[in-house]
Design a protein around this motif. Structure first.
Motif, short mmCIF file in Angstrom:
data_model
loop_
_atom_site.label_atom_id
_atom_site.label_comp_id
_atom_site.label_asym_id
_atom_site.label_seq_id
_atom_site.Cartn_x
_atom_site.Cartn_y
_atom_site.Cartn_z
N CYS A 191 0.85 -1.19 0.00
CA CYS A 191 0.00 0.00 0.00
C CYS A 191 0.89 1.25 0.00
O CYS A 191 1.18 1.83 1.06
N ASN A 192 1.33 1.66 -1.17
CA ASN A 192 2.30 2.74 -1.28
C ASN A 192 1.68 4.11 -1.46
O ASN A 192 2.38 5.12 -1.39
N THR A 193 0.38 4.17 -1.79
CA THR A 193 -0.30 5.47 -1.92
C THR A 193 -1.34 5.57 -0.82
O THR A 193 -2.19 4.68 -0.67
N VAL A 194 -1.25 6.65 -0.04
CA VAL A 194 -2.01 6.72 1.21
C VAL A 194 -2.78 8.03 1.28
O VAL A 194 -2.26 9.10 0.90
N LEU A 195 -4.03 7.96 1.79
CA LEU A 195 -4.83 9.14 2.09
C LEU A 195 -5.20 9.11 3.56
O LEU A 195 -5.79 8.13 4.04
N ASP A 196 -4.85 10.17 4.27
CA ASP A 196 -5.18 10.32 5.69
C ASP A 196 -6.40 11.23 5.79
O ASP A 196 -6.31 12.42 5.51
N ILE A 197 -7.55 10.67 6.16
CA ILE A 197 -8.80 11.43 6.25
C ILE A 197 -8.95 11.99 7.66
O ILE A 197 -8.94 11.25 8.64
N GLY A 198 -9.12 13.31 7.75
CA GLY A 198 -9.20 13.96 9.05
C GLY A 198 -7.85 13.93 9.74
O GLY A 198 -7.71 13.42 10.86
N THR A 199 -6.87 14.51 9.10
CA THR A 199 -5.47 14.31 9.52
C THR A 199 -5.12 14.92 10.85
O THR A 199 -4.17 14.49 11.51
N GLY A 200 -5.87 15.95 11.30
CA GLY A 200 -5.52 16.59 12.57
C GLY A 200 -4.15 17.24 12.50
O GLY A 200 -3.92 18.15 11.71
#
Length: 866
Positions: free
Chosen positions: A181-190
């Motif tokens: 999993c080399n492409t990442v999206l952090d939702i609600g990153t703070g």
């Protein structure tokens, strides 16, 4: 340089002094006179225009006219605010800041208006600017501290300090990245910590989104400070608004998020994950073409969750969500019928209700008792898009729960286990050492429900919107089903054991059902219900008010009250006028009105209440009628005044108040803003012998060592945040005062006896002071990390109540020290306490020489106030 000296130098001409312009000087002079005359006439709008003209034409007068200009601006802004001319208000402030761009008072005032109107980010910017202009500006500090709680909620500090939580997320992210999993999206990153974990684990592309403007800017600063600004793209967007390729170039293989609240779904994780699977994530492995490689599948961290619950008895929850007492302060409350909080999952709950509240069960005063074993509510797989999409349409689930212990059924408590991946999980259970609270679903039955082993609870589980809902619908006893929405008290009592507890519950319920219950059930805020359940406070007020009326009757005669009314052909003294300006719901005015009906004082009290909600007024009218208060003896004061800001004024031109009730302490544990100014105005409106309730507030405090308060107030270095440099950035939003504190259950060590920190006299301003220095002796060795404080509220010379007592509806607060003080037994800590406009601050320093202290006296003080 060639020919550098061949060019002749020019001699500088002498500057001429500016020519006097008689016409200009005349204009300035006349405009100044007009401005001052307008101020005398309270025509602030015209005065403001004249000052603008003067200061634009003659900038040299800025220093001379600054104070008058400020005064005019603030008065004109108040008028514009009351008229709803918000655009004009901000236009005036912009003009003022063009003239005085470095005036911290004007900048701070602009922030106050922005904050009141809901523009919190913009308000914070102005407060921060005011502090930069003048770091010791106390009003700006106080404002920034207040707005900081809105901008960066306190749970951010707890979560970032939770090393166990952070580390488990890091392990799960590292494992996912290793597996492709080399492409990442952090939702609600703070603050960006999970996105940085992904980048550090080796992800080639990392994206993050954050809706809050403040947190977005904070995340950008944190990422830059950790040398990742070029490798993590942060978007100021809600994930539901993100599109490909507009915001990110292609679908990602991993979504990481912790957009969950104590009730799991309350922050919209289901909706955001459905959108992510449909628009932003690669398909999950179970929907992937078998010939595709592992890098072409998508997944979510956390992978899923299991929700648990149990039924509990808890007096602290009960007194915040249900009326528990038949009377307070001499007023019968039964005729009102059902009063409940705005927290309900019942089918007929309106849009103003919430399905649950949150509490840390381990810290509730008085504790709690499990009435059922923990039960499984539901399981959810975040990596199954079909399951997520079917959750809202899923049929209502029904649970049958066996009661294991006798007690009053007060609430269903809920927590969950978050499964990050196959190996790592987090639990938010009440027995865990966690940063999480539990979700509380209070039982909103009209009467107390006593259950015993052998009973069965019927609970419905649904999720037809963004919330998980648990609703207790019925109790089964001896084969008979008793539905909560059709509760038959007599039938229930007939199958209940004859224990004293059951008989007491039945008797209390009977007090509420002897008369026909109104069709409408009334709703009050949780804090208002806790206040109504505080019998000690109301009974002491009853005693103090009764004593004041006796004194007024003894010292007053018809000659001293020349205006008399004709009643049945007889002259009666003009009534004593009392005004209750409490915040929110209050029955104090009604207690005073009823006191006027007691023998020897018929019809002597004309009471006014400042409540404005229709439901509040309806409750007071019902209680007034049931307690024999004649119509017209209780009036609602706001219908008599033109502006809420002018609530403190005479009852009539020729009359003064006999008593004014001020609400001086906020539920959170702080002195209310501007209470000193209100008390000053209230004193001028009292008749001879009149009284302000309370008359005096004494502030007590002690030295404590509490790691919990440190964890909840600021991020403690890099260790809990996995070595990432986050603390200096988020700690900009640290506030020195921790509110909504339960000192009785706080994990701490008392390092001193209680001491009197400050006294605020509302009846005698001459005795007040603005600063006090005192010395406190340490009775135990340790680190002084905080100074909790509470209040002894003196209604009069004989009656007082403590905000640090088991029946208090108030919470406590604490000043958390930026640098803990190490003390040993006998050491002296010097405290400097300062009061400014109803807000006080405390600073502490250590002295080497101990001072003698009356230990017996302070021990007695602790026993009296705790």
């Amino acid at each position: 340089m060639p020919n550098a000296t061949t060019r002749p130098k020019r001699s500088r001409r002498n500057r001429r002094a500016p020519r006097e312009d008689p016409a200009r000087n005349e204009l300035v002079s006349r405009s100044l006179e007009s401005a001052q005359q307008c101020l005398v006439n309270q025509d602030y709008g015209t005065a403001f225009v004249h000052y603008l003209l003067v200061l634009n034409v003659a900038p040299v007068l800025k220093d001379v006219a600054k104070e008058s200009f400020r005064f005019t601006l603030f008065k004109w802004a108040e008028e514009l605010d009351s008229l709803g001319r918000i655009q004009d208000l901000f236009g005036c402030y912009e003009q003022a800041m063009e003239l005085f761009p470095t005036d911290e008072v004007i900048v701070n005032s602009m922030g106050e208006h922005l904050f009141r109107m809901g523009f919190r980010d913009e308000a914070a910017g102005h407060f921060h600017k005011a502090l930069k202009l003048r770091p010791d500006f106390p009003e700006a500090k106080e404002n920034f501290y207040r707005v900081a709680n809105w901008l960066v909620e306190r749970w951010h500090f707890l979560m970032l300090n939770d090393h166990g939580r952070n580390h488990k997320y890091q392990l799960a992210i590292q494992k996912a990245v290793r597996e492709g999993c080399n492409t990442v999206l952090d939702i609600g990153t703070g603050t960006g910590i999970l996105g940085m974990c992904a980048k550090k684990a080796g992800a080639t592309e990392v994206y993050a989104c954050e809706l809050s403007r403040t947190m977005y800017e904070l995340a950008c600063e944190v990422v830059a400070a950790n040398s990742m600004e070029g490798s993590i793209k942060i978007l100021h967007l809600k994930s539901l608004e993100m599109e490909i390729p507009k915001d990110i170039p292609h679908r990602v293989s991993l979504v990481v998020t912790e957009t969950v609240d104590a009730g799991l779904f309350g922050e919209g994780i289901i909706e955001s994950l459905i959108h992510a699977w449909n628009n932003l994530l690669l398909p999950p492995q179970n929907l992937q073409d078998p010939s595709s490689g592992p890098s072409q599948t998508g997944r979510v961290i956390p992978a899923g969750a299991t929700v648990f619950g149990m039924a509990v008895e808890c007096q602290e929850i009960r007194r915040h969500h249900r009326l528990c007492v038949p009377e307070v302060g001499g007023l019968m409350l039964g005729p009102v019928g059902e009063i409940h909080s705005p927290v309900s999952c019942s089918p007929d709950a309106d849009d103003n209700t919430e399905p649950y509240t949150t509490e840390r069960l381990s810290r509730l005063p008085g504790g709690y008792t499990p009435l059922t074993s923990p039960f499984r509510v539901l399981d959810i797989d975040f990596n199954n898009p079909q399951e997520l999409e079917g959750l809202y349409s899923k049929e209502v689930g029904r649970l049958h729960l066996g009661v294991i212990k006798e007690g009053v059924l007060d609430a269903l408590a809920v927590w969950f286990q978050l499964q990050l991946d196959e190996e790592n999980s987090l639990s938010t259970g009440p027995q865990e050492d966690t940063c999480w609270e539990q979700a509380i679903y209070p039982i909103q039955s009209p009467e107390s429900c006593m259950v015993k082993p052998g009973d069965e609870l019927l609970v419905e589980v649904s999720c037809n919107d963004a919330y998980l809902r648990l609703c207790l619908t019925a109790v089964v006893r001896e084969g008979r089903v008793f539905h909560l929405d059709e509760w038959d008290r007599d039938a229930w009592s007939s199958v209940s054991s004859g224990t004293p507890e059951v008989e007491l519950c039945s008797a209390l319920a009977g007090l509420q059902t002897d008369q026909e219950r109104p069709q409408q059930a009334f709703m009050l805020e949780c804090s208002e219900i806790a206040l109504l359940n505080n019998t000690v406070y109301h009974n002491k007020f009853h005693s103090a008010m009764s004593r004041l009326l006796r004194q007024l009757r003894e010292t007053s005669h018809v000659a001293e009250h020349p205006v008399a009314s004709e009643v049945n052909g007889h002259h009666s003294p003009e009534p004593f006028y009392v005004l209750d300006v409490s915040e929110g719901f209050s029955v104090l005015s009604l207690i005073a009105a009823r006191l006027g009906l007691l023998p020897g004082g018929s019809g002597e009290v004309q009471a006014y209440s400042s409540v404005e909600k229709e439901q509040h007024q309806a409750i007071l009218n019902l209680v007034a009628e049931a307690n024999g208060v004649p119509e017209g003896r209780l009036e609602f004061w706001l219908s008599h005044v033109e502006d809420d800001s002018a609530v403190l004024q005479r009852p009539a031109i020729e009359k003064l108040w006999s008593a004014i009730f001020l609400d001086c302490v906020e539920i959170c544990g702080l002195i209310r803003q501007k209470v000193v100014e209100k008390a000053t105005l209230a004193r001028s409106l009292l008749e001879d012998g009149g009284h302000i309730f309370p008359e005096r507030i004494v502030i007590y405090g002690m030295l404590v060592e509490s790691e919990t308060l440190l964890q909840e107030s600021a991020v403690q270095g890099r260790q809990p945040t996995l070595g990432f440099n986050i603390a200096p950035f988020i700690n900009q939003f640290t506030v020195p005062v921790h509110v909504f504190l339960d000192l009785s259950t706080l994990q701490c060590r008392y390092l001193s006896e209680p001491v009197e920190l400050f006294t605020l006299d509302l009846m005698n301003a001459a005795t007040n002071y603005t600063a006090r220095e005192l010395k406190v002796r340490a009775c135990t060795s340790g680190r002084v990390t905080a100074i909790p404080f509470w209040y002894q509220i003196h209604l009069d010379a004989e009656e007082s109540v403590s905000t640090f007592s088991p029946d208090s509806h108030w919470k406590q607060a604490a000043v958390v020290l930026q640098e803990p003080l190490h003390v040993t037994v006998g050491d002296t800590v010097r405290l400097n306490v300062q009061l400014l406009k109803s807000s006080f601050s405390i600073s502490a320093s250590r002295e080497e020489e101990p001072v003698p202290m009356d230990t017996a006296a302070t021990s007695a003080m602790l026993e009296r106030t705790v």
